[in-house]
Design a protein around this motif. Structure first.
Motif, PDB file in Angstrom:
ATOM      1  N   LYS A  64       0.830  -1.205   0.000  1.00 23.75           N
ATOM      2  CA  LYS A  64       0.000   0.000   0.000  1.00 23.75           C
ATOM      3  C   LYS A  64       0.869   1.262   0.000  1.00 23.75           C
ATOM      4  O   LYS A  64       0.485   2.270  -0.575  1.00 23.75           O
ATOM      5  N   ILE A  66      -7.900   6.844 -10.825  1.00 21.18           N
ATOM      6  CA  ILE A  66      -7.168   5.773 -10.153  1.00 21.18           C
ATOM      7  C   ILE A  66      -6.090   6.362  -9.244  1.00 21.18           C
ATOM      8  O   ILE A  66      -5.913   5.922  -8.103  1.00 21.18           O
ATOM      9  N   ALA A  73      -7.459   7.618  -6.013  1.00 22.01           N
ATOM     10  CA  ALA A  73      -7.790   6.511  -5.110  1.00 22.01           C
ATOM     11  C   ALA A  73      -6.534   6.001  -4.410  1.00 22.01           C
ATOM     12  O   ALA A  73      -6.581   5.594  -3.251  1.00 22.01           O
ATOM     13  N   CYS A  74      -5.409   6.048  -5.104  1.00 17.18           N
ATOM     14  CA  CYS A  74      -4.145   5.566  -4.530  1.00 17.18           C
ATOM     15  C   CYS A  74      -3.554   6.540  -3.516  1.00 17.18           C
ATOM     16  O   CYS A  74      -2.663   6.182  -2.756  1.00 17.18           O
ATOM     17  N   SER A  89      -7.761   1.608   2.356  1.00 11.89           N
ATOM     18  CA  SER A  89      -8.747   1.984   1.339  1.00 11.89           C
ATOM     19  C   SER A  89      -8.099   2.254  -0.022  1.00 11.89           C
ATOM     20  O   SER A  89      -8.797   2.544  -0.985  1.00 11.89           O
ATOM     21  N   ARG A  90      -6.777   2.136  -0.108  1.00 14.48           N
ATOM     22  CA  ARG A  90      -6.091   2.264  -1.397  1.00 14.48           C
ATOM     23  C   ARG A  90      -6.208   0.950  -2.163  1.00 14.48           C
ATOM     24  O   ARG A  90      -6.183  -0.115  -1.571  1.00 14.48           O
ATOM     25  N   PRO A  91      -6.305   1.041  -3.481  1.00 16.95           N
ATOM     26  CA  PRO A  91      -6.354  -0.200  -4.261  1.00 16.95           C
ATOM     27  C   PRO A  91      -4.991  -0.895  -4.279  1.00 16.95           C
ATOM     28  O   PRO A  91      -3.971  -0.275  -3.986  1.00 16.95           O
ATOM     29  N   THR A  92      -4.997  -2.146  -4.627  1.00 19.91           N
ATOM     30  CA  THR A  92      -3.739  -2.878  -4.805  1.00 19.91           C
ATOM     31  C   THR A  92      -3.270  -2.651  -6.242  1.00 19.91           C
ATOM     32  O   THR A  92      -4.041  -2.193  -7.100  1.00 19.91           O
ATOM     33  N   GLN A  94      -5.540  -4.458  -8.575  1.00 17.08           N
ATOM     34  CA  GLN A  94      -6.780  -3.735  -8.846  1.00 17.08           C
ATOM     35  C   GLN A  94      -6.531  -2.574  -9.819  1.00 17.08           C
ATOM     36  O   GLN A  94      -7.361  -2.297 -10.684  1.00 17.08           O
ATOM     37  N   ILE A  95      -5.395  -1.915  -9.678  1.00 19.61           N
ATOM     38  CA  ILE A  95      -5.041  -0.828 -10.590  1.00 19.61           C
ATOM     39  C   ILE A  95      -4.881  -1.372 -12.006  1.00 19.61           C
ATOM     40  O   ILE A  95      -5.399  -0.800 -12.964  1.00 19.61           O
ATOM     41  N   ARG A 103      -6.222  -4.005 -13.284  1.00 15.05           N
ATOM     42  CA  ARG A 103      -7.556  -4.345 -13.808  1.00 15.05           C
ATOM     43  C   ARG A 103      -8.309  -3.093 -14.246  1.00 15.05           C
ATOM     44  O   ARG A 103      -8.953  -3.080 -15.297  1.00 15.05           O
ATOM     45  N   ALA A 104      -8.223  -2.028 -13.436  1.00 14.85           N
ATOM     46  CA  ALA A 104      -8.936  -0.785 -13.762  1.00 14.85           C
ATOM     47  C   ALA A 104      -8.394  -0.153 -15.042  1.00 14.85           C
ATOM     48  O   ALA A 104      -9.153   0.343 -15.874  1.00 14.85           O
TER      49      ALA A 104
END
Length: 164
Positions: free
Chosen positions: A44, A115, A118-119, A126-129, A132-133, A135-136
């Motif tokens: 994270k 994105i 969010a990071c 609550s930050r994406p992995t 997940q990034i 995939r987005a």
């Protein structure tokens, strides 16, 4: 006789092995805020640093002012007349390269900023992995629902109507 002050060498020898000393490895301004108090590095914190760099590329400068504004707007109970939520994306992106002229280019910028924001969340959980990034970024996003020049950071933070 040495050039050091009397007692300093004793102080240094006594505390050289101290477990109370920590050293910082990284670049200030690019490291996650929680490192200041947890000293714990994980995926994270890497995500945070990665997206600071991403925002720097998009903005054309270090996003420190934006990050500070985001943090103060989330921690402030008073409503400022112009908050980060009302900043137009078009006003914060780097003006040096030609702006995206095709809808696809505009959409890519919007997705990258969404994105990246969010990071930069203060709470590491609550930050994406990075998965997940990935995939987005690989997702086929719907066309923008409004003009690029009218999209606000609040919308990209999820505080307003959706833009994509």
């Amino acid at each position: 006789m040495t050039d050091s002050k009397p007692g300093m060498d004793i102080f240094l020898r006594c505390y050289a092995d101290s477990s109370n000393w920590t050293s910082f490895v990284g670049t200030f301004g690019y490291t996650a805020p929680e490192l200041a108090y947890t000293k714990k590095v994980d995926n994270k914190t890497d995500v945070y640093s990665f997206r600071v760099v991403t925002m720097e590329v998009i903005l054309g400068r270090h996003p420190g002012e934006l990050i500070s504004a985001l943090l103060s707007s989330t921690s402030s109970s008073s409503s400022l007349p112009v908050t980060v939520d009302h900043w137009l994306l078009n006003d914060v992106v780097d003006k040096r390269p030609s702006p995206p002229v095709e809808e696809v280019g505009e959409l890519e910028v919007v997705v990258a900023v969404k994105i990246a924001l969010a990071c930069l969340r203060l709470n590491p959980q609550s930050r994406p992995t990075m998965q997940q990034i990935d995939r987005a970024v690989s997702t086929k996003w719907p066309p923008l629902s409004k003009s690029f020049s009218m999209i606000t950071l609040g919308e990209l933070l999820g505080h307003g109507s959706e833009t994509s």
